[in-house]
Design an enzyme around this catalytic site. Sequence first.
Site, PDB file in Angstrom:
ATOM      1  N   GLU A 144      40.493  53.070  77.951  1.00 31.20           N
ATOM      2  CA  GLU A 144      39.740  52.706  79.156  1.00 31.20           C
ATOM      3  C   GLU A 144      38.303  53.174  78.952  1.00 31.20           C
ATOM      4  OE1 GLU A 144      39.376  54.562  83.613  1.00 31.20           O
ATOM      5  OE2 GLU A 144      41.391  54.123  82.892  1.00 31.20           O
ATOM      6  N   GLU A 149      30.886  55.623  87.062  1.00 32.84           N
ATOM      7  CA  GLU A 149      31.657  56.100  88.202  1.00 32.84           C
ATOM      8  C   GLU A 149      30.769  57.037  89.011  1.00 32.84           C
ATOM      9  OE1 GLU A 149      36.183  56.707  87.627  1.00 32.84           O
ATOM     10  OE2 GLU A 149      35.228  57.528  85.854  1.00 32.84           O
TER      11      GLU A 149
END
Length: 852
Positions: A144, A149
């Site tokens: 991933e 974020e």
Amino acid sequence: MKKIVGILLSVMLFLWVAPSFASPPGSLSDWTMTFTDEFDGTSLDLSKWATLYIYGTRTSDGNAEQEWYVDDAANHVVSNGTLKLIAMNKSSHSGYPYTSGMISSHNSFSQLYGYFEARMKLPKGQGFWPAFWMLPSPTNWPPEIDIMENLAQSPNTIYMTHHYTSNYPAVGGSRGGEYGTSYTGPDYSADFHTYGVAWSPTKLDWYIDGVLRFSSTQKVPVATSGFSGMHMILNLAVGGSWGGNPDSSTVFPAQLEVDYVRAYKAVTSSPPPPAPDTTAPSVPTGLKATVISSSQISLAWTASTDNTGVTGYKVNRNGSQVGSVTTGTSYQDTGLSASTPYSYTVSAYDAAGNNSSTSSAVSATTTAIASPPPPVTSPPPSGSLNYSAGFNSTGLTLNGAAALSGTRLELTPALVDNIGSAFYSTPVGIQAFTTDFSFQLTNAGADGFAFVIQGNSPTAFDTRGGGGLGYGPDTPGLTPGIPKSVAIKFDLYDNAGEGTNSTGLYLNGVSPTMPSLDLTGSGVNLHSGNIFNIHVAYDGTALSWTITDASNSAAKFSATVPVDIPGTVGGTAAYVGFTGASGNPPTTQDILTWNYVTGAPVTQASAPAFSPAGGTYTSLQSVTISATAGSQIYYTTDGSTPTTSSALYTSPIVVTATTTIKAMATVTGGTNSPVASATYTLQMMPPAFSPAGGTYTTSQSVTVSEPGAQIYYTTDGSTPTTASTLETAPISVTKTTTVKAIAALAGWKSSSVASATYTINGTTSTQKVQTPTFTPAGGTYRRATSVAIYDATPGAQIYYTTNGSTPTTSSMRYTGPISVTRTTTIKAIAVLTGWSNSAIASSTYRIGWYWY
């Protein structure tokens, strides 16, 4: 974007790869665009995006997230060239308290290596978790890549991470670990910024606004069996085990705004773009210099714009830089010489170091120490200030963000870092006075406002941080704001320990933070959105004020503070008005009405009181209303606002049905009281059963009754409503039955549910139905699965639940396989007439990806 507690620990103890702040990457000519969505239409392009995960799931239980991603257009708004992924405080599917939006390219686009970028404006607030990330196609996690974020309660910090499998370079299986870092920069919720990652077989490079912020050469995802590329995901999660859930400060709805999403494939061996940012911010405009004192000048200007967002401003005095600003568009220049002219300019800069040209210069001259502005001494006629019917532009001076909104005086709109003031343009007498005003704070978050009396000018206000309420600094001990002044504050935000719901009196522009008076115990809640009535009176020695919630007269707070107002403001007349500031979350602050009367304070009738108090009662009520001795009370019972044309109270009011009584009091030579309100809800008593529930050997004829009421009942275990069967004759009970009933009467609230169980013959079989079984057995599944329930007892009926509750014969009856699309616990029982019910069977099915 997946995190668990172990990941949080690794954020602190990172398997740290030193960032490589290399030269900017190559030009766009080295790259071919393979994917783009500029969001120029009016709806989401579903040929490019799905609105759920590749696994078919709509949340991430592994992160304890609280949202359910829906397909609704309201959560995926495309307008004005951007996509808004919107999180709403709206319970949706399977008990999740919030809905939100996400997009995934798994149906249309995935790619092995390249450069992937999005330009976005992030939300702000506790509990929001925006992300731009990549997952494998097909579905084998890990790896991933988390391009961006952010935990929105910390809008200055961006996280960049990649996760790898325990059997790297293979894909799938268990998580091996992660490499990453965080970068702290400007407030990324204030403007758009670009976030990108360059992925090659040997390296991952993360860029923010075209500047390399982190690189990793460790366990980079590479082509291998079962792994041919990754697709892109953008989502706005709510809550979760990493950043925590929303709290009372969280403002909904919130949005992640996306300008574009693009992907590139290398056509040379050069490193990927983006092209370096060479665009300078626009020149700041509207620069204004306000002389505060003999040693201080306040500067304010209109914000610049920039393609990647403005990082800050440089402030120049007489051609040399004297300060910089990274938050807001104001600056306080202190330590100046008295009676001295100064010239100021401002320029803007961005994260890449691009500088705008300087603004047009403005000049200001500090005042002389020995020559303060002369005090105002001539009060206008008594009662000349009257906006009791609402506001118009006559007689007002509006400053900063203050404006008229219809008949309301709007001190601040719902925008971050707005400061304004409004003063009556003519000085009024302040030796003794009475003033009344009402206000409403909408979406109340930060910061608040103040009623101010000051001896300077009608243009006075302080342009520093919102915690100063436009009156002074937001921290005690800093240079004061408006001199020669008295202020009563109404404060929403805790800047220096004052709490989030406070009032207080402050002099000469000091910080309106501490000391303060906490309103919480009085029932007054400035965050409620209610209208509040304020009564202020000064008798020459003490200033008194009372805050009353217009919708609940019992919520009231009063204070009295000795103060010499003429001595403080420097005269017997001064300017009166309001200052306010909106922080983050922003607040619309409206003054609705205002009047001011000079002279000895006028008596105001107290708000009427009701006995008994409003509430829920099971019988008729005789309501007494009382107020100030000698006052007259006028009231309504139809929900309208009482006036002196309403009914005059002379004797107790008999309440025969659910009613809201509103009342006001008047007193000769004084002002009317605030309107008080009390609601009386009349509720029926639960009905009685005859005979009572129990065990009987024969059929029973059951009567359900409550005097004066109509009875509605059920015999199938469901909850009765006024749409259920109306009792018109005794109920014949021929087998074991539970009768549930309510009593109803027009104008009254229906009773609570009464219940009685009648067991006929009362025998219990010694035979017990066997416990149901599930196929497949409970466990962890990557995709949705179909679950069948069986029972070995011939003729048995199966009842089940999927919400964790205990199944009964009122639960769902099993008729065929159950489709399980998210983590679910199924509980089931089997029953057969004349047999004892089976034991409860339970099995849990986990759907999706999990980290251990």
